[in-house]
Design an enzyme around this catalytic site. Structure first.
Site, mmCIF file in Angstrom:
data_model
loop_
_atom_site.group_PDB
_atom_site.id
_atom_site.type_symbol
_atom_site.label_atom_id
_atom_site.label_comp_id
_atom_site.label_asym_id
_atom_site.label_seq_id
_atom_site.Cartn_x
_atom_site.Cartn_y
_atom_site.Cartn_z
ATOM 1 N N SER A 15 0.818 -1.218 0.000
ATOM 2 C CA SER A 15 0.000 0.000 0.000
ATOM 3 C C SER A 15 0.851 1.267 0.000
ATOM 4 C CB SER A 15 -0.901 0.004 1.239
ATOM 5 O OG SER A 15 -1.638 -1.187 1.319
ATOM 6 N N GLY A 16 1.803 1.360 0.910
ATOM 7 C CA GLY A 16 2.602 2.581 1.045
ATOM 8 C C GLY A 16 3.611 2.745 -0.076
ATOM 9 N N GLU A 35 9.978 -5.932 -5.240
ATOM 10 C CA GLU A 35 8.936 -6.668 -4.506
ATOM 11 C C GLU A 35 9.322 -8.142 -4.505
ATOM 12 O OE1 GLU A 35 6.108 -6.172 -2.590
ATOM 13 O OE2 GLU A 35 6.288 -8.345 -2.484
ATOM 14 N N CYS A 43 -2.387 -5.917 1.968
ATOM 15 C CA CYS A 43 -3.805 -5.564 1.912
ATOM 16 C C CYS A 43 -4.503 -6.251 0.743
ATOM 17 C CB CYS A 43 -3.946 -4.048 1.808
ATOM 18 S SG CYS A 43 -5.652 -3.518 1.811
ATOM 19 N N CYS A 48 -6.726 -7.067 3.771
ATOM 20 C CA CYS A 48 -8.051 -6.442 3.720
ATOM 21 C C CYS A 48 -8.993 -7.033 2.669
ATOM 22 C CB CYS A 48 -7.937 -4.946 3.413
ATOM 23 S SG CYS A 48 -6.387 -4.161 3.793
ATOM 24 N N LYS A 51 -9.824 -10.880 2.875
ATOM 25 C CA LYS A 51 -10.531 -11.008 4.165
ATOM 26 C C LYS A 51 -11.980 -10.556 4.047
ATOM 27 C CE LYS A 51 -10.809 -7.632 6.620
ATOM 28 N NZ LYS A 51 -10.110 -6.798 7.545
ATOM 29 N N TYR A 99 -2.450 -3.126 -10.258
ATOM 30 C CA TYR A 99 -1.351 -2.463 -9.542
ATOM 31 C C TYR A 99 -0.090 -2.430 -10.398
ATOM 32 C CZ TYR A 99 -3.436 -1.573 -5.012
ATOM 33 O OH TYR A 99 -4.200 -1.039 -3.996
ATOM 34 N N TYR A 179 -8.007 -7.307 15.921
ATOM 35 C CA TYR A 179 -9.078 -7.310 14.933
ATOM 36 C C TYR A 179 -8.978 -8.470 13.955
ATOM 37 C CZ TYR A 179 -6.244 -5.197 11.155
ATOM 38 O OH TYR A 179 -5.317 -4.968 10.172
ATOM 39 N N GLU A 183 -12.064 -11.066 13.365
ATOM 40 C CA GLU A 183 -12.620 -11.163 12.012
ATOM 41 C C GLU A 183 -12.596 -12.605 11.519
ATOM 42 O OE1 GLU A 183 -11.652 -6.668 10.345
ATOM 43 O OE2 GLU A 183 -10.236 -8.248 9.903
ATOM 44 N N ARG A 200 -5.549 -14.328 25.819
ATOM 45 C CA ARG A 200 -4.910 -14.528 27.125
ATOM 46 C C ARG A 200 -5.282 -13.474 28.160
ATOM 47 N NH1 ARG A 200 1.308 -12.854 25.627
ATOM 48 N NH2 ARG A 200 0.751 -10.761 25.013
ATOM 49 N N ARG A 206 -8.266 -4.813 22.816
ATOM 50 C CA ARG A 206 -7.659 -3.727 23.596
ATOM 51 C C ARG A 206 -7.467 -2.490 22.730
ATOM 52 N NH1 ARG A 206 -2.292 -5.189 26.522
ATOM 53 N NH2 ARG A 206 -1.762 -4.561 24.455
ATOM 54 N N ASP A 304 3.349 -0.066 7.682
ATOM 55 C CA ASP A 304 3.408 -0.934 8.865
ATOM 56 C C ASP A 304 4.812 -1.071 9.443
ATOM 57 O OD1 ASP A 304 0.740 -1.317 8.412
ATOM 58 O OD2 ASP A 304 0.838 -3.509 8.272
ATOM 59 N N THR A 312 -4.123 0.208 5.942
ATOM 60 C CA THR A 312 -3.818 0.555 4.562
ATOM 61 C C THR A 312 -3.966 2.044 4.237
ATOM 62 O OG1 THR A 312 -4.025 -1.572 3.567
ATOM 63 C CG2 THR A 312 -4.773 0.256 2.228
ATOM 64 N N HIS A 436 -34.651 8.518 7.920
ATOM 65 C CA HIS A 436 -35.539 7.546 8.543
ATOM 66 C C HIS A 436 -36.114 6.571 7.530
ATOM 67 C CE1 HIS A 436 -38.199 6.126 11.680
ATOM 68 N NE2 HIS A 436 -39.206 6.193 10.827
ATOM 69 N N GLU A 441 -29.753 7.075 12.167
ATOM 70 C CA GLU A 441 -30.451 8.285 12.645
ATOM 71 C C GLU A 441 -30.276 8.462 14.149
ATOM 72 O OE1 GLU A 441 -34.849 8.242 12.416
ATOM 73 O OE2 GLU A 441 -34.645 6.134 11.870
HETATM 74 P P1 FAD Z 1 2.493 -4.157 2.908
HETATM 75 O O1 FAD Z 1 1.204 -3.913 2.250
HETATM 76 O O2 FAD Z 1 2.620 -5.321 3.822
HETATM 77 O O3 FAD Z 1 3.567 -4.255 1.758
HETATM 78 C C1 FAD Z 1 4.892 -4.596 1.992
HETATM 79 C C2 FAD Z 1 5.426 -5.304 0.772
HETATM 80 O O4 FAD Z 1 6.845 -5.421 0.882
HETATM 81 C C3 FAD Z 1 4.912 -6.738 0.646
HETATM 82 O O5 FAD Z 1 4.376 -6.912 -0.631
HETATM 83 C C4 FAD Z 1 6.142 -7.609 0.869
HETATM 84 O O6 FAD Z 1 6.126 -8.789 0.095
HETATM 85 C C5 FAD Z 1 7.253 -6.694 0.413
HETATM 86 N N1 FAD Z 1 8.552 -6.952 1.021
HETATM 87 C C6 FAD Z 1 8.846 -7.206 2.315
HETATM 88 N N2 FAD Z 1 10.175 -7.293 2.500
HETATM 89 C C7 FAD Z 1 10.734 -7.111 1.284
HETATM 90 C C8 FAD Z 1 12.071 -7.090 0.836
HETATM 91 N N3 FAD Z 1 13.100 -7.218 1.682
HETATM 92 N N4 FAD Z 1 12.314 -6.909 -0.486
HETATM 93 C C9 FAD Z 1 11.268 -6.741 -1.352
HETATM 94 N N5 FAD Z 1 9.996 -6.748 -0.982
HETATM 95 C C10 FAD Z 1 9.714 -6.910 0.341
HETATM 96 N N6 FAD Z 1 -5.870 -2.654 6.903
HETATM 97 C C11 FAD Z 1 -6.987 -1.904 6.705
HETATM 98 O O7 FAD Z 1 -6.890 -0.684 6.573
HETATM 99 N N7 FAD Z 1 -8.230 -2.491 6.637
HETATM 100 C C12 FAD Z 1 -8.394 -3.838 6.767
HETATM 101 O O8 FAD Z 1 -9.517 -4.330 6.707
HETATM 102 C C13 FAD Z 1 -7.232 -4.642 6.961
HETATM 103 N N8 FAD Z 1 -7.344 -5.989 7.070
HETATM 104 C C14 FAD Z 1 -6.219 -6.743 7.220
HETATM 105 C C15 FAD Z 1 -6.358 -8.127 7.318
HETATM 106 C C16 FAD Z 1 -5.257 -8.930 7.477
HETATM 107 C C17 FAD Z 1 -5.431 -10.429 7.568
HETATM 108 C C18 FAD Z 1 -3.963 -8.329 7.538
HETATM 109 C C19 FAD Z 1 -2.746 -9.190 7.692
HETATM 110 C C20 FAD Z 1 -3.807 -6.968 7.439
HETATM 111 C C21 FAD Z 1 -4.931 -6.156 7.285
HETATM 112 N N9 FAD Z 1 -4.827 -4.765 7.206
HETATM 113 C C22 FAD Z 1 -5.965 -4.003 7.037
HETATM 114 C C23 FAD Z 1 -3.526 -4.071 7.363
HETATM 115 C C24 FAD Z 1 -2.963 -3.678 5.994
HETATM 116 O O9 FAD Z 1 -2.870 -4.810 5.185
HETATM 117 C C25 FAD Z 1 -1.592 -3.045 6.200
HETATM 118 O O10 FAD Z 1 -1.704 -1.980 7.120
HETATM 119 C C26 FAD Z 1 -1.020 -2.507 4.894
HETATM 120 O O11 FAD Z 1 -0.924 -3.516 3.939
HETATM 121 C C27 FAD Z 1 0.354 -1.879 5.162
HETATM 122 O O12 FAD Z 1 0.940 -1.455 3.965
HETATM 123 P P2 FAD Z 1 2.512 -1.406 3.807
HETATM 124 O O13 FAD Z 1 2.783 -0.738 2.508
HETATM 125 O O14 FAD Z 1 3.126 -0.850 5.022
HETATM 126 O O15 FAD Z 1 2.980 -2.925 3.766
#
Ligand code: FAD
Length: 459
Positions: A15-16, A35, A43, A48, A51, A99, A179, A183, A200, A206, A304, A312, A436, A441
């Site tokens: 995502s980022g 990648e 995500c 996301c 899921k 993408y 979460y 879920e 636990r 929390r 993250d 995301t 309504h 509401e």
């Molecule tokens: P990521 O999307 O994790 O992307 C990181 C990428 O880097 C990955 O593709 C990985 O393969 C790649 N990578 C890692 N290390 C290397 C490397 N050394 N070299 C090359 N590539 C590498 N968020 C929401 O907002 N809503 C939701 O409903 C939601 N549901 C979720 C459900 C689950 C089961 C999970 C696990 C997460 C969920 N999230 C949700 C969280 C969301 O997925 C993350 O917050 C988001 O993807 C973070 O984006 P990012 O760019 O930081 O990392």
């Protein structure tokens, strides 16, 4: 001519990383992104999106039941897990393609490889056994499920594997209280799996408002999830085709699958960051300033991996702000103070702003609460209740937090989030004409302050 191969090299196309790469390229930067798994990141590929598709699938069992109250007779029903997984995979492949195309269209070079940092300007591409240089490096590698050191943990799965199980188990134990755990407990339960969830601590979820946490627990149990707080696994043994779990209490549970959702850890191990001078926090997260810059001037991090708010839209916002600031000549910081968020539990949760406990720490507050059985449930037979709560600053009348449990809470909180982000007052909520008949509401018709009972009613 730049002395580097790239203006920006991004590690991780989630995502980022994708957003930052695309926006930086749109400002004219020469951008490469590595990648190691699939473009789209957690995500899209195993978070996301899949899921939420599973959540939709799991709602049908209840909906078929409820249809009877409205006069429908629903015939023979059966569920095929393989169809769901295959259809989900098809959609994920489609999104993955979009993408990739969007990055390519923006002129970003995609390299399929694990990448590590060699120094402030050098990245090593492991799959290609070569190094590239960049004026700036963006770390956007995300996080990975944390699996605790429990004997037999190799028999357990995480959310990663849950998306690709060969067979739907008959029984499952979900471990965790965040979460993702709630879920998945809802997903498996809705799909007809005998589901237990262990946490636990005394009460799961929390960080969310206490009323919501308690009510979610009650509602999940009504739907058949075997929730057990103050419960954890001491060991897992595979025996006669099933798993035998010994709990810390000594009790033995038999099940077909165990899924751990006990947190996620930033993927910084072996990335070479500390060697390059980048400061990491206690759990391995990259420490950044308000512009997402690390302790090394040429290295930035978003999403993250920085463990700020692991969602995301936040990762996307951070990536975009970084690109705007560094390549677009703007000064953009991300405000992490108000983040509307949804939990696709059953029932759903939507929350924005301060919880009651957080708000109390800051000053005097007024509370408005309501719990009711929605109109649909008068005929559906469902006993599910909806709960809404407004946390209001007693002095300024500003709505500090809104917390909703019930159908559509995720959709609802996005709109309420606009008002709360704008600093709306309770009087402005009240001045809004109701829609309504809706559950929503209630948010604009709540007039009576909630008074805590002085003496707890005898039960
Ligand atoms: P990521 O999307 O994790 O992307 C990181 C990428 O880097 C990955 O593709 C990985 O393969 C790649 N990578 C890692 N290390 C290397 C490397 N050394 N070299 C090359 N590539 C590498 N968020 C929401 O907002 N809503 C939701 O409903 C939601 N549901 C979720 C459900 C689950 C089961 C999970 C696990 C997460 C969920 N999230 C949700 C969280 C969301 O997925 C993350 O917050 C988001 O993807 C973070 O984006 P990012 O760019 O930081 O990392």
């Amino acid at each position: 001519m730049s002395k580097y191969n790239y203006d920006l090299f991004v590690i991780g196309a989630g995502s980022g990383g994708v957003r930052a790469a695309r926006i930086a390229a749109s400002y004219g930067a020469k951008v490469g992104v590595a990648e190691e798994y699939r473009v789209g990141g957690t995500c899209v590929i195993r978070g996301c999106v899949p899921k939420k598709l599973f959540v939709y699938a799991s709602h049908y069992s209840e909906e078929f039941e409820e249809a009877a109250g409205f006069g429908w007779t629903v015939g023979e029903r059966s569920f095929d897990w393989k169809t769901l997984v295959a259809n989900k995979d098809k959609e994920i492949d489609r999104l993955n393609g979009i993408y990739i195309r969007n990055l390519e269209k923006a002129g970003v070079e995609i390299i399929q490889s694990r990448a590590t940092v060699r120094d402030a300007h050098t990245v090593r591409l492991e799959a290609e056994d070569r190094e590239v240089t960049a004026e700036r490096i963006l770390i956007a590698v995300g996080a990975t499920p944390y699996m605790p050191d429990v004997p037999g943990i190799e028999h357990a799965i995480s959310s990663n594997e849950a998306f690709h199980l060969e067979e739907l188990p008959k029984r499952i134990v979900v471990v965790g209280g965040g979460y993702i755990a709630v879920e998945f407990a809802g997903i498996f339960n809705g799909l007809g799996v005998e589901t237990k969830q262990l946490y636990r601590g005394p009460l799961f979820m929390r960080g969310f408002d206490d009323d919501l946490r308690e009510m979610l627990a009650e509602e999940m149990m009504k739907k058949g999830v075997g929730l057990r707080m103050n419960s954890d696994i001491a060991s897992i043994v595979k025996k006669d085709g099933e798993l035998e779990l010994t709990l810390t209490s000594g009790e033995i549970l038999k099940t077909d699958a165990v899924m751990y959702a006990t947190g996620r850890i930033p993927l910084t191990r072996g990335l070479g960051l500390e060697e390059a001078g980048v400061k990491l926090g206690k759990s391995g997260q990259v420490i950044v300033d308000e512009y997402s810059k690390t302790s090394v001037d040429s290295i930035y991090a978003v999403g993250d991996v920085t463990d700020r708010a692991n969602l995301t839209p936040v990762a996307i916002r951070e990536g975009h702000a970084f690109a705007d600031t560094v390549y677009g000549g703007k000064d953009v910081k991300v405000d992490h103070s108000i983040i509307p968020t949804a939990v696709f539990s059953q029932p759903e949760m939507g929350t924005v702003g301060l919880t009651e406990a957080q708000a109390r720490e800051r000053g005097e507050i007024d509370l408005y609460k309501t719990a009711f059985r929605g109109l649909k449930n008068t005929l559906s037979g469902s006993q599910e209740r909806t709960f809404m709560k407004l946390v209001v600053d007693a002095k300024t009348d500003k709505v500090l937090g809104v917390h909703i449990l019930g159908q559509g809470a995720g959709e609802l909180i996005q709109a309420v989030g606009i008002a709360v982000t704008m600093g709306a007052t309770k009087a402005q909520f009240d001045a809004t004409i109701a829609v309504h008949p809706t559950a929503a509401e209630e948010l604009v018709t709540l007039r009576e302050k909630w008074q805590a009972p002085l003496v707890k009613a005898a039960s």
